[in-house]
Design an enzyme around this catalytic site. Structure first.
Site, PDB file in Angstrom:
ATOM      1  N   CYS A  61       0.869  -1.181   0.000  1.00  0.00           N
ATOM      2  CA  CYS A  61       0.000   0.000   0.000  1.00  0.00           C
ATOM      3  C   CYS A  61       0.905   1.229   0.000  1.00  0.00           C
ATOM      4  O   CYS A  61       2.115   1.119  -0.172  1.00  0.00           O
ATOM      5  CB  CYS A  61      -1.002  -0.014   1.145  1.00  0.00           C
ATOM      6  SG  CYS A  61      -0.335   0.290   2.777  1.00  0.00           S
ATOM      7  N   CYS A  95      -4.336  -0.611  -2.308  1.00  0.00           N
ATOM      8  CA  CYS A  95      -4.788   0.749  -2.593  1.00  0.00           C
ATOM      9  C   CYS A  95      -4.371   1.100  -4.018  1.00  0.00           C
ATOM     10  O   CYS A  95      -3.414   0.536  -4.547  1.00  0.00           O
ATOM     11  CB  CYS A  95      -4.241   1.760  -1.591  1.00  0.00           C
ATOM     12  SG  CYS A  95      -2.494   2.124  -1.740  1.00  0.00           S
ATOM     13  N   CYS A  98       3.453   0.561  -8.358  1.00  0.00           N
ATOM     14  CA  CYS A  98       4.088  -0.707  -8.020  1.00  0.00           C
ATOM     15  C   CYS A  98       5.263  -0.959  -8.961  1.00  0.00           C
ATOM     16  O   CYS A  98       5.146  -0.798 -10.168  1.00  0.00           O
ATOM     17  CB  CYS A  98       3.065  -1.834  -8.147  1.00  0.00           C
ATOM     18  SG  CYS A  98       3.647  -3.418  -7.579  1.00  0.00           S
TER      19      CYS A  98
END
Length: 142
Positions: free
Chosen positions: A9, A81, A88
């Protein structure tokens, strides 16, 4: 062979820590769970408190940056999230990625009771999600 899961997250303070706690709870010796953030904000004391209410101790968790795990090979990466999903880092093709955008309880406002109720609501959502994930993807016969 142990399966490795990384939960991501934004700040690795609430949502990923809660998911990490539940996956450890549902898992066994054949599962390694890690959590990290795009940033590190420290583990939120309210997240620790609401997990303790559910019998899970995450007070020993640390807030880690995703780059700390770049040399580990994971079987699953869960983003919890949208910010983590969008930012990422690249993971090899064999990694199975999953995404669910949970509300950030750290952004809740109001009285302490209202804020804690928001934390509990998100905790319960993550508990169901991680329980279903574990049953459907981790704890399946090979």
């Amino acid at each position: 062979m142990k399966k490795k899961i990384l939960v991501l997250c934004t700040g690795n303070s609430c949502r990923s820590q809660i998911a990490h706690g539940y996956l450890n709870f549902f898992g066994d010796a054949n599962l390694e769970v890690y959590s990290a953030g795009i940033e590190t904000h420290g583990v939120n004391p309210r997240a620790i408190a609401i997990m303790k209410e559910d019998g899970i101790d995450i007070s020993h968790h640390t807030s880690n940056n995703v780059n700390e795990y770049k040399n580990l090979e994971f079987d699953f990466v869960l983003t919890v999230c949208d910010n983590a999903k969008e930012n990422c880092p690249y993971f090899p093709a064999k990694v199975k990625t999953f995404h669910h955008n949970f509300p950030d309880p750290a952004k809740a406002t109001g009285t302490e009771e209202q804020v804690m109720n928001e934390f509990r609501k998100v905790r319960d959502m993550i508990r169901k999600y991680t329980s279903d994930f574990f049953k459907n993807y981790v704890n399946v016969s090979s």
